[in-house]
Structures are given as structure tokens and as C-alpha cells.
Design an enzyme around this catalytic site. Structure first.
Site, PDB file in Angstrom:
ATOM      1  N   ASP A   1      -9.824   9.242  -2.519  1.00 21.50           N
ATOM      2  CA  ASP A   1     -10.409   9.898  -3.690  1.00 21.50           C
ATOM      3  C   ASP A   1     -10.120   9.070  -4.947  1.00 21.50           C
ATOM      4  O   ASP A   1      -9.584   7.956  -4.857  1.00 21.50           O
ATOM      5  CB  ASP A   1      -9.895  11.335  -3.818  1.00 21.50           C
ATOM      6  CG  ASP A   1      -8.387  11.433  -3.983  1.00 21.50           C
ATOM      7  OD1 ASP A   1      -7.745  10.415  -4.327  1.00 21.50           O
ATOM      8  OD2 ASP A   1      -7.843  12.530  -3.769  1.00 21.50           O
ATOM      9  N   ALA A   2     -10.446   9.609  -6.110  1.00 25.77           N
ATOM     10  CA  ALA A   2     -10.263   8.884  -7.368  1.00 25.77           C
ATOM     11  C   ALA A   2      -8.798   8.539  -7.635  1.00 25.77           C
ATOM     12  O   ALA A   2      -8.498   7.583  -8.355  1.00 25.77           O
ATOM     13  CB  ALA A   2     -10.831   9.699  -8.522  1.00 25.77           C
TER      14      ALA A   2
END
Length: 139
Positions: free
Chosen positions: A15-16
Site C-alpha cells: 500500500d502507500a
């Protein structure tokens, strides 16, 4: 004897924040299940092509103990935890550098896809291979 599925975390699995996005663990458990059937001599692709047999997922669970990140090398150890007439439970343990980072399981049915999908009794010749895994876990 446990089946082992090896992989490396890809950039797209994160994810980010750079941590593996949790649904990927379920994807890897699915891949490990298919690797298990290949190891016992009955690849999922062959079962489906020759007998229209699949192992649809009925239930899944995963407990996360430590995060994974890009390029981690992981081993998933899979073994049969329960074996019933038409349904089985397969356990998956995720290991990174000798440490358990996650544990999960899938409950699956043995099903025919010739026509409308329907659960069937697991054939004896496959049950024997799966039972040897249950005994290996108990031993």
C-alpha cells in the site's frame, strides 16, 4: 511433510505506506492451496480439465503478526488441518527469515463443476494423500 510455497513480495502487493495490503495474504493462501495439490500429485488445473473438479472457498481467516514489505522472501507452509467427507480445512503459516509473520486457513469443498456446481465426496485416492498430511501434522 508440509507443502511449501515460496514467493517474493512485489511492489504492487504493498500500500502507500509500503506495507503489504492485507487481501494479498488471501491471494497467497489460495496460491499455496493449489501448490499443495500439485505437491500431492493432483494439480488443480488437471483436476478441472479432466474431471471438472474444483475446490471453492467456503471460509477464510488470517491473523497478521508482523508486516511484510517489498522484496521480502516468504515461505508459506500448508497442511491439512481437518478432513471431512466433502470439505477440508487447510492451514497456512507464513514464514519470513524463520519467524511466523501470519497464520491463516481456508475451508474448502470438493466440488464438481460439470453442470451446476455441487459438493462431492473426496475420492479415496486423493483422500489418502490428504490424510497422510493430517497424520504428518499430528505426528
Amino acid at each position: 511433510m508440509k507443502s511449501e510455497y515460496h514467493f517474493q513480495v512485489r511492489w504492487g502487493d504493498t500500500d502507500a505506506a509500503g506495507i503489504v495490503y492485507y487481501p494479498n495474504f488471501f491471494k497467497w493462501m489460495d496460491e499455496a492451496t493449489h501448490a499443495f495439490f500439485t505437491k500431492i500429485g493432483y494439480p488443480s488445473s488437471k483436476l478441472f480439465a479432466e474431471q471438472q473438479i474444483g475446490v471453492p472457498l467456503l471460509e477464510a481467516n488470517c491473523a497478521f503478526k508482523s508486516p511484510l514489505v517489498f522484496e521480502d522472501h516468504i515461505v508459506v507452509q500448508s497442511s491439512i488441518e481437518e478432513l471431512h467427507n466433502k470439505v477440508f480445512k487447510i492451514k497456512h503459516v507464513f514464514i519470513k527469515e524463520g519467524q511466523i509473520v501470519a497464520e491463516g486457513y481456508g475451508v474448502r469443498a470438493w466440488a464438481s463443476f460439470a453442470g451446476k456446481p455441487k459438493a462431492q465426496t473426496i475420492p479415496d485416492y486423493i483422500r489418502e494423500k490428504m490424510e497422510s498430511q493430517v497424520k504428518a501434522m499430528e505426528g
